[in-house]
Design an enzyme around this catalytic site. Structure first.
Site, PDB file in Angstrom:
ATOM      1  N   ASN A  15       0.817  -1.219   0.000  1.00 12.01           N
ATOM      2  CA  ASN A  15       0.000   0.000   0.000  1.00 12.01           C
ATOM      3  C   ASN A  15       0.851   1.269   0.000  1.00 12.01           C
ATOM      4  O   ASN A  15       0.447   2.270  -0.589  1.00 12.01           O
ATOM      5  CB  ASN A  15      -1.029   0.011   1.136  1.00 12.01           C
TER       6      ASN A  15
ATOM      7  N   THR B 228       2.376  -8.130  -1.013  1.00  8.60           N
ATOM      8  CA  THR B 228       2.625  -7.935   0.412  1.00  8.60           C
ATOM      9  C   THR B 228       2.260  -9.184   1.188  1.00  8.60           C
ATOM     10  O   THR B 228       1.193  -9.764   0.994  1.00  8.60           O
ATOM     11  CB  THR B 228       1.858  -6.731   1.000  1.00  8.60           C
TER      12      THR B 228
ATOM     13  N   ASP C 106       1.536  -9.143   4.161  1.00  7.03           N
ATOM     14  CA  ASP C 106       0.525  -8.765   5.154  1.00  7.03           C
ATOM     15  C   ASP C 106      -0.898  -9.012   4.650  1.00  7.03           C
ATOM     16  O   ASP C 106      -1.826  -9.061   5.446  1.00  7.03           O
ATOM     17  CB  ASP C 106       0.660  -7.281   5.523  1.00  7.03           C
TER      18      ASP C 106
ATOM     19  N   ARG D 205       1.411  -5.606  10.851  1.00  2.58           N
ATOM     20  CA  ARG D 205       1.292  -4.404  11.666  1.00  2.58           C
ATOM     21  C   ARG D 205      -0.163  -4.120  12.016  1.00  2.58           C
ATOM     22  O   ARG D 205      -0.516  -3.939  13.181  1.00  2.58           O
ATOM     23  CB  ARG D 205       1.870  -3.238  10.873  1.00  2.58           C
TER      24      ARG D 205
ATOM     25  N   TYR E 106      12.516 -12.108   9.761  1.00  2.91           N
ATOM     26  CA  TYR E 106      12.660 -12.061   8.306  1.00  2.91           C
ATOM     27  C   TYR E 106      12.553 -13.422   7.658  1.00  2.91           C
ATOM     28  O   TYR E 106      12.357 -13.528   6.448  1.00  2.91           O
ATOM     29  CB  TYR E 106      13.958 -11.334   7.940  1.00  2.91           C
TER      30      TYR E 106
ATOM     31  N   ARG F 136       9.379 -14.067   5.432  1.00  2.00           N
ATOM     32  CA  ARG F 136       9.050 -13.401   4.166  1.00  2.00           C
ATOM     33  C   ARG F 136      10.021 -13.711   3.036  1.00  2.00           C
ATOM     34  O   ARG F 136       9.688 -13.463   1.882  1.00  2.00           O
ATOM     35  CB  ARG F 136       8.921 -11.894   4.371  1.00  2.00           C
TER      36      ARG F 136
END
Lengths: 404, 404
Positions: free
Chosen positions: B108, B136, B138, B182, B295, B298
């Site tokens: 985003n 992403t 997320d 987040r 990390y 991801r």
């Protein structure tokens, strides 16, 4: 040789392949003329103490094969270290259940437990044949080229650092990855297992076989960061100062210890945070990140070395051959007899029990902050030949059209 | 439509499949009649600012395919968020290099960057077609069923928790795993992706969509621990109190913030350590361990969802179709149109840019500490159908012969 029941248990930290050894032993002992029942003790010696056995002879072979491919200790594990009353009670249980063969799958603490128990049984003239089946991601057992569990954990660490290095290349900074290994640095050294060039990480590796100095560390990091604009670092959880005090102990006021007197190193991010804070503060580098690999590296579902799976199965089978066909107790060991071929031997328990093997000097670089090609040659066949490969763009630069 | 050069860049955090999108776009644009050169900007908008381009048209197709399968951002990434002078400079570079098409692969923040840049180009009447290619871990982009990168990260988290649960079963205690995310809890929720039964972990899941209360947390943990003798917990790094203050912020005096004003949540084990310390102190449980996935989740090399790889390739290709064949800019989005089938749409940039999607209520259990079957049904096809399976022993108990 004696007929009776076989008992198998698992001790210490789980691994990705410890159940291969369990299943290897069960399948080899199944319908063996000298074995009436195959029992599994839950939670290692603790389950013997509490007389908690499962009848492994009544498992389906299909489920056994699925369990073999499952990480973690299927029987449950323990960190208990038996003293004399504990031993007496265990011995009583073994006798009552007519256990004549006892296989303990574990590391150096578990082999020491078996040694004490064997000594006790011998003293009582009870015909117990005890076999220690090796297992430890730390790779720190004497008499072994390597130990089952290490290759899979090493593969996880190698793949993790290959990925972390690509991540650090994308968003440059300093990255610290803390790897398990109290006294032996093999697993931390495996961080370089998929390194392709000198520009690739890990650029620095700190092992418990060497004294850790914060000053040298900062100098090393600064030098790499200045030349590459980034730095990937592998650190063993067991790094310590010149007095042998673990770096993490300097941090924590109240230290948790297990029954073997070991300080808790895993399950906390404290060491990584200490090191990243120090780098930020002393070197003024802004983007500094730390990861602690923790329990992921020893029980991750789905990252396993095929070599490790095979060998872990075989050490379980060999325990049966030595104990049931030859009537011999001791510790099964892996010997490398070719490039790459292994064979198995039976070592006296006291050669393995409670002892710790560390990395030979030939595996550690002269600057004490990396590993040698010798170690790479040692490690590579253990990881398996189906490793993922990372590739970088090689596209040429486009000429700049605007003056800078 | 315009002829000219195509520029591609990657922004924000890397993923396991972001290079699939890059390669999908490059291969689709290769030899397209409207495209003269395909450039890649190094380190996102930062590389445009500094005029650092590579000529992707001169990559071999073999290496492109290898790079596609490599995690991390092959072009390098950035967290820069352009202001007006930054935009002016970027615009000058784009004009000078005759860039008529700009694809920005990112989340985003990156889509917001593209929106600002597009607005600037439109204001200057410069014919730039900008396409945001979603990415992403997320999974927090509006207009998308899910985002490339999420399924692979979710698979890592699911496999990690399956292993951690087996480890915790072997050596019982409390285990806390802290997962990235987040504002959106999708990735943390994926911890239950391989859960097989109510006895299996994670037993508790805490998401940033709900207010975190230490008291409720301790009550939940105590209840599970009392009934099962162990407890595995998944926690999002973004958990916060009723005022929206992140739990980790209550810990750290000096908080690092990035250019987007985000507090550093990853790359530190502080939150896991805070939670494990609290459990030890308040509940008096001895074996409490915490891991921060950091990390690894991801960019891990070798754990990837095949569904994710395919879709990430496709969003790159679709960017070319929309921009080059139809002359349309915007944000490529994934729509689920069947069980399991997807299609792609082009959304107006302002519908995605700078917005954050969070988990719908239907995915969160009524007690706020777990996920629903709806979420499992949503997640399962994304993980791929080649998942590893964990199995437990089903051997019957042996009758005790000694009285307790």
């Amino acid at each position: 040789m004696e007929s009776g029941n076989l008992l198998i248990a698992q001790g210490g930290g789980p691994t990705a392949v410890i159940n291969q050894s369990l299943v290897g032993a069960v399948l080899a002992a199944h319908r063996h003329p000298r074995i009436r029942n195959i029992y599994g003790a839950q939670n290692g010696v603790r389950g013997i103490l509490e007389e908690r056995f499962v009848n492994l002879g009544q498992e389906t072979s299909g489920n056994l094969l699925r369990v073999a491919a499952t990480p973690g200790s299927a029987l449950g594990s323990t960190r208990d270290k038996p003293d004399r009353p504990y031993c007496q009670r265990i011995f009583q249980v073994l006798k009552t259940h007519n256990i004549r063969y006892f296989f303990y799958i574990g590391g150096n603490d578990s082999s020491e437990t078996l040694r004490i128990l064997q000594e006790y049984a011998d003293g009582e003239n009870y015909p117990l044949i005890g076999v220690h089946i090796p297992k430890t991601i730390d790779n720190d057992l004497e008499c072994n080229d390597h130990t089952p569990g290490f290759p899979s954990a090493a593969r996880f660490v190698a793949q993790a650092f290959a990925g972390a290095d690509l991540d650090n290349y994308a968003l440059p900074g300093v990255y610290v990855g803390v790897v398990m290994g109290r006294h032996a640095g093999f697993l931390t050294a495996a961080s370089a297992g998929l390194r392709q060039s000198a520009e690739g990480g890990p650029h620095l590796i700190y092992l418990p076989e060497r004294t850790f100095s914060v000053d040298s560390f900062l100098k090393d990091v600064n030098s790499i960061y200045k030349s590459l604009g980034r730095c990937v670092i592998a650190v063993s959880e067991g790094i310590h100062d010149a007095d042998g005090v673990p770096m993490i102990a300097k941090l924590q006021a109240t230290m948790e210890k297990d029954a073997h007197g070991n300080v808790q190193l895993s399950g906390t991010g404290a060491l990584a945070d200490l090191l990243t804070d120090t780098i930020k503060r002393e070197l003024g580098i802004k983007r500094v990140r730390g990861d602690t690999f923790g329990y992921l590296q020893r029980s991750f579902l789905g990252v396993v070395s095929p070599v490790d799976q095979l060998e872990a199965r075989e050490v379980g089978e060999k325990a049966c051959h030595f104990a049931l066909d030859e009537g011999m107790g001791g510790s099964v060991a892996i010997k490398r007899v070719g490039q790459y071929v292994v064979d198995y031997s039976l070592e006296p328990l006291e050669h393995v029990a409670g002892k710790t093997r560390v990395m030979p000097d030939a595996y550690i670089s002269s600057g004490d902050n990396h590993i040698t090609d010798d170690f790479q040659n040692y490690l590579r066949p253990l990881l398996g030949n189906d490793l993922p490969i990372a590739s970088r763009l090689r596209a040429p630069l486009v000429a700049k059209l605007l003056t800078e």
